[in-house]
Write a protein that holds these residues in place. Structure first.
Motif, mmCIF file in Angstrom:
data_model
loop_
_atom_site.group_PDB
_atom_site.id
_atom_site.type_symbol
_atom_site.label_atom_id
_atom_site.label_comp_id
_atom_site.label_asym_id
_atom_site.label_seq_id
_atom_site.Cartn_x
_atom_site.Cartn_y
_atom_site.Cartn_z
ATOM 1 N N HIS A 77 -6.760 32.663 31.499
ATOM 2 C CA HIS A 77 -6.377 31.256 31.415
ATOM 3 C C HIS A 77 -7.104 30.627 30.232
ATOM 4 N N THR A 79 -7.363 27.753 29.279
ATOM 5 C CA THR A 79 -8.056 26.486 29.507
ATOM 6 C C THR A 79 -9.253 26.649 30.434
ATOM 7 N N TYR A 97 -9.522 30.719 44.964
ATOM 8 C CA TYR A 97 -8.078 30.879 44.827
ATOM 9 C C TYR A 97 -7.360 29.657 45.389
ATOM 10 N N GLY A 103 0.769 24.006 39.395
ATOM 11 C CA GLY A 103 1.812 24.878 38.884
ATOM 12 C C GLY A 103 3.032 24.896 39.789
ATOM 13 N N ALA A 106 4.933 22.046 38.786
ATOM 14 C CA ALA A 106 5.555 22.288 37.482
ATOM 15 C C ALA A 106 6.786 23.182 37.613
ATOM 16 N N LEU A 107 6.774 24.063 38.601
ATOM 17 C CA LEU A 107 7.923 24.937 38.843
ATOM 18 C C LEU A 107 9.010 24.227 39.647
ATOM 19 N N GLN B 82 -3.945 37.449 53.935
ATOM 20 C CA GLN B 82 -3.750 36.345 52.998
ATOM 21 C C GLN B 82 -3.533 36.874 51.588
ATOM 22 N N PHE B 84 -3.598 35.750 47.693
ATOM 23 C CA PHE B 84 -4.122 34.725 46.796
ATOM 24 C C PHE B 84 -3.622 34.998 45.383
ATOM 25 N N ALA B 86 -3.678 34.896 41.593
ATOM 26 C CA ALA B 86 -4.681 34.665 40.557
ATOM 27 C C ALA B 86 -4.041 34.049 39.319
ATOM 28 N N ILE B 87 -2.811 34.429 39.055
ATOM 29 C CA ILE B 87 -2.061 33.795 37.970
ATOM 30 C C ILE B 87 -0.586 33.940 38.310
ATOM 31 N N ASP B 88 0.171 32.883 38.089
ATOM 32 C CA ASP B 88 1.568 32.919 38.497
ATOM 33 C C ASP B 88 2.403 32.041 37.570
ATOM 34 N N GLY B 89 3.689 32.000 37.858
ATOM 35 C CA GLY B 89 4.605 31.239 37.015
ATOM 36 C C GLY B 89 4.247 29.779 36.881
ATOM 37 N N GLY B 90 3.634 29.253 37.927
ATOM 38 C CA GLY B 90 3.241 27.852 37.877
ATOM 39 C C GLY B 90 2.216 27.578 36.794
ATOM 40 N N ASP B 91 1.353 28.559 36.530
ATOM 41 C CA ASP B 91 0.354 28.376 35.475
ATOM 42 C C ASP B 91 1.028 28.221 34.119
ATOM 43 N N ALA B 93 4.244 27.325 33.705
ATOM 44 C CA ALA B 93 5.081 26.122 33.766
ATOM 45 C C ALA B 93 4.260 24.866 33.511
ATOM 46 N N SER B 94 2.999 24.914 33.954
ATOM 47 C CA SER B 94 2.168 23.728 33.785
ATOM 48 C C SER B 94 1.338 23.805 32.505
ATOM 49 N N SER B 96 -0.989 25.932 31.541
ATOM 50 C CA SER B 96 -2.394 26.323 31.569
ATOM 51 C C SER B 96 -2.585 27.811 31.303
ATOM 52 N N GLY B 97 -1.525 28.587 31.404
ATOM 53 C CA GLY B 97 -1.631 29.996 31.025
ATOM 54 C C GLY B 97 -1.213 30.097 29.573
ATOM 55 N N ASP B 113 -0.298 37.956 39.029
ATOM 56 C CA ASP B 113 -1.388 38.802 39.502
ATOM 57 C C ASP B 113 -1.995 38.123 40.729
ATOM 58 N N ALA B 115 -4.870 38.587 44.408
ATOM 59 C CA ALA B 115 -5.806 39.320 45.249
ATOM 60 C C ALA B 115 -5.316 39.157 46.680
#
Lengths: 356, 333
Positions: A77, A79, A97, A103, A106-107, B82, B84, B86-91, B93-94, B96-97, B113, B115
């Motif tokens: 990331h 940022t 997490y 996000g 945002a989606l 559960q 969790f 760690a990084i997804d499409g929303g990151d 889209a927003s 931040s990735g 990705d 966990a």
């Protein structure tokens, strides 16, 4: 400046060994009753709390906890910096997490008019952030503080001496800035802090120790982590036998520091290194960790987890961040520590507050 | 023909107690050496593998695992699995990735990705390791229970059972009873097991895996409380029958193979149950005989195709020192 090995002269070694022997004879078992589970928290009485309140002059508040920076995929990331807060080699990084985040909005997956972000955090109590050890943390020969058998600590929690017994500590805190006292930014790795050091450092601020005090010792060691996360876990400056004896004799309730063990520590010792350390060394782009060699302080230093925590019921608060309060040159303050009331835990991550 | 549930009459109770005594008298300790940590995996020889391969007729592949997700069956007193991110499409889209500058030319490369936190036992489809159960201080083959510590099991951990490849025999007890889902009090005796084998035209042989379909997972989504209350399961005489036939692994779509309600030492939360105390197969099968137990399977697809024989591959996650591991067993029919 003296070189490693020269700084511990014969007289110091003898004096410290004698202090160690005396410290080992001291015990608070039974002092507050056979069933006592609070140990030196009993020393934090109304007088101690009032002494703390009387130290408040400007009401400036200083958080003393290290930031908790969760692992995850933070390195990807842009940022979010991947730099982490100090932690020991081989201890898992705190995990952080999100179950719902921006996000998702945002989606277009959630109602943007009102959207909650929610997260989950997993934190190793010891070794990964600022924390207080409970009296269930240390046993020797099958016994914890006040003679409780070590078997009371189950895989589902400690049935006795868990951190919930501490509840809260509000007392006077004093900061002894040993790094500044030494004229350094960060104490040397092989620094060994004696009672004379504590007395002299306290005298500079006109401080006298009192029962129930929280005594915080700054070494500056967290700064090493930012430069070299591997070296952070190797040899560290620490509190020696005579210094611990002095604090025990003054009935101090709590000893905190910004190093990781309070006592002299050397994580480059293969016997001390944790199984996961190798991977952390790799992540830090260090090819290996060469042991510094036998730690000469072992000859006269004392296991403070055994003597202070287990024998005397005192509390150790490790891996604090004392930079801000040290910069402000605050040495006496109201100290407030409220652990998470995790039933049966051997400690708790904590962000103690100093109010000056 | 609908086969009725065996009712637990005093005579049945007496004969089941006798069967349990006989079952508990059997042991495989020392059979494959003093140091053996594989248990009944030793029964899976070339003949068993070839028997499994010969069972492949259509080549259709079946996953026998539950989905790992919030609505899948899980047992009592276990935290949920559960996931969790760690990084997804929303990151992305927003904003931040940022992988665009990752040196892959003009095309941005992006990644999902995560966990996960898995509760093995009673949390999802899982294989019990031989270190899962012990009596007094002894586990399978006499290994001390003291070898299981907070650092994991130094003996009999699931990593020893790296994989099993053999013939599977499906005992579709729901079909045998003529129902979609077996009755919660259902209890499979030797007579039931033999009858089911006969009805399906199968014979359990040495080194086989035996999979028992009760249909019970269907209960969970509608009624999780009912799922955990009492379950159909394998009884002592039924287990004894299969042990004598030489099974290396027993799997089922309930929890615990015998199902809730039958165990020898019931939890305070266990319901009063006519079959209570008649079977506690973890002691006899897992600990005494080294027979693997594969629990909380999803056998609905295999049962729907009446695939009574198949080639089975069981490859648990090799979690060092774990007393069991999540597994997605694969059957080829």
């Amino acid at each position: 400046m003296t070189a490693v090995g020269e700084r511990y002269d014969r007289e110091l070694r003898q004096r410290e060994a004698a202090a160690r022997d005396k410290l080992r004879t001291m015990s608070n078992w039974g002092r507050w009753g056979d069933d006592d589970e609070r140990g030196a928290a009993n020393l934090v009485d109304a007088a101690a709390s009032r002494r703390g309140l009387a130290a408040v002059k400007t009401a400036a508040v200083y958080p003393l906890g290290s930031e908790i920076r969760g692992a995850g995929m933070g390195m990807y990331h842009s940022t979010r910096p991947n730099a982490t807060a100090p932690k020991l080699l081989g201890v898992a990084q705190p995990l952080h997490y999100f179950r719902a985040d921006g996000g998702d909005a945002a989606l277009g997956l959630v109602n943007q008019a009102r959207h909650l972000a929610e997260d989950t955090v997993m934190i190793p109590v010891q070794g990964a952030t600022s924390h207080i050890d409970s009296l269930a943390h240390v046993s020797v020969n099958g016994e914890l503080y006040n003679g409780q058998p070590s078997s009371v600590v189950k895989s589902y929690g400690a049935l006795k001496l868990g951190i919930e017994n501490v509840a809260a500590l509000i007392t006077r805190g004093v900061l002894l800035d040993l790094a500044r006292f030494r004229g350094k930014d960060v104490c040397d790795a092989d620094d060994y802090i004696t009672a004379d050091d504590l007395r002299a450092c306290a005298a500079e601020s006109g401080i006298e120790f009192a029962p129930g005090d929280a005594v915080l010792i700054r070494t500056g060691w967290p700064k090493v982590f930012a430069e070299d996360p591997v070296r952070y876990s190797t040899r560290q400056p620490g509190l020696g036998s005579s210094a611990a004896l002095l604090l025990a004799e003054r009935d101090v309730a709590l000893v905190g520091s910004d190093n990781s063990e309070i006592e002299p520590y050397d994580g480059s010792d293969p016997e001390v290194m944790r199984p996961g350390a190798r991977h952390d060394i790799y992540l830090a782009h260090a090819s290996s960790l060469e042991p510094i060699g036998s730690d000469p302080r072992r000859e006269f230093a004392t296991d403070l987890h055994e003597t202070l925590v287990r024998n005397l019921g005192m509390y150790l608060v490790e891996m604090l961040d004392l930079e801000q309060i040290a910069t402000a040159r605050v040495t006496e303050f109201l100290f407030i520590l409220a652990p998470l009331l995790i039933r049966g835990a051997t400690g708790s991550p904590v962000n103690p507050l100093a109010v000056a | 023909m609908i086969r009725p549930i065996t009712s637990i009459t005093p005579e049945v109770r007496a004969s089941e107690e006798e069967a349990e005594r006989e079952l508990l008298s059997l042991s495989n300790w020392g059979r494959w050496g003093e140091d053996d940590e594989l248990g009944a995996l030793n029964l899976v020889d070339l003949a068993a593998v070839q028997r499994g391969m010969a069972a492949v007729k259509t080549g259709k592949v079946y996953s026998l695992s539950q989905l790992i997700g919030p609505t899948s069956p899980r047992g009592e007193a276990r935290p949920p699995n559960q996931l969790f991110m760690a990084i997804d499409g929303g990151d992305f889209a927003s904003g931040s990735g940022n992988f665009q500058s990752a040196g892959r030319g003009a095309a941005p490369f992006r990644v999902g990705d995560e966990a996960m936190f898995l509760t093995t036992h009673n949390g999802t489809t899982h294989l019990d390791a031989l270190s899962h159960y012990w009596v007094d201080d002894e586990m399978y083959n006499g290994f001390s229970g003291k070898t299981v510590s907070s650092a994991g099991a130094s003996k009999l951990g699931i990593e020893n059972m790296a994989g099993m490849f053999t013939r599977a025999v499906l005992l579709d007890m729901a079909r045998y009873r003529g129902v979609e889902i077996c009755d919660p009090w259902d209890y499979f005796t030797a007579e039931d097991v033999a009858g089911c084998c006969e009805a399906e035209g199968v014979t359990v042989q040495s080194g086989d895996a035996v999979l028992i379909h009760t249909g019970w997972p269907e209960v969970y989504e509608a009624d999780p409380v009912k799922y955990r209350y009492a379950q159909p399961g394998l009884g002592s005489s039924g287990a004894l029958f299969l042990v004598k036939a030489g099974m290396a692994l027993v799997g089922a779509d309930n929890t615990g193979i015998h199902g809730y309600g039958a165990r020898k030492y019931p939890l305070p939360s266990d319901p009063p149950n006519p079959k209570a105390g008649l079977a506690d197969l973890h002691v006899s099968l897992l600990r005494n005989l080294g027979i693997y137990m594969l629990e909380m399977m999803d056998l609905a697809r295999l049962a729907a195709d009446a695939a009574f024989e198949s080639l089975l591959a069981v490859a648990p996650l090799l979690v060092k020192g774990a007393t069991g591991a999540p597994v997605n067993p694969i059957a080829v029919a």
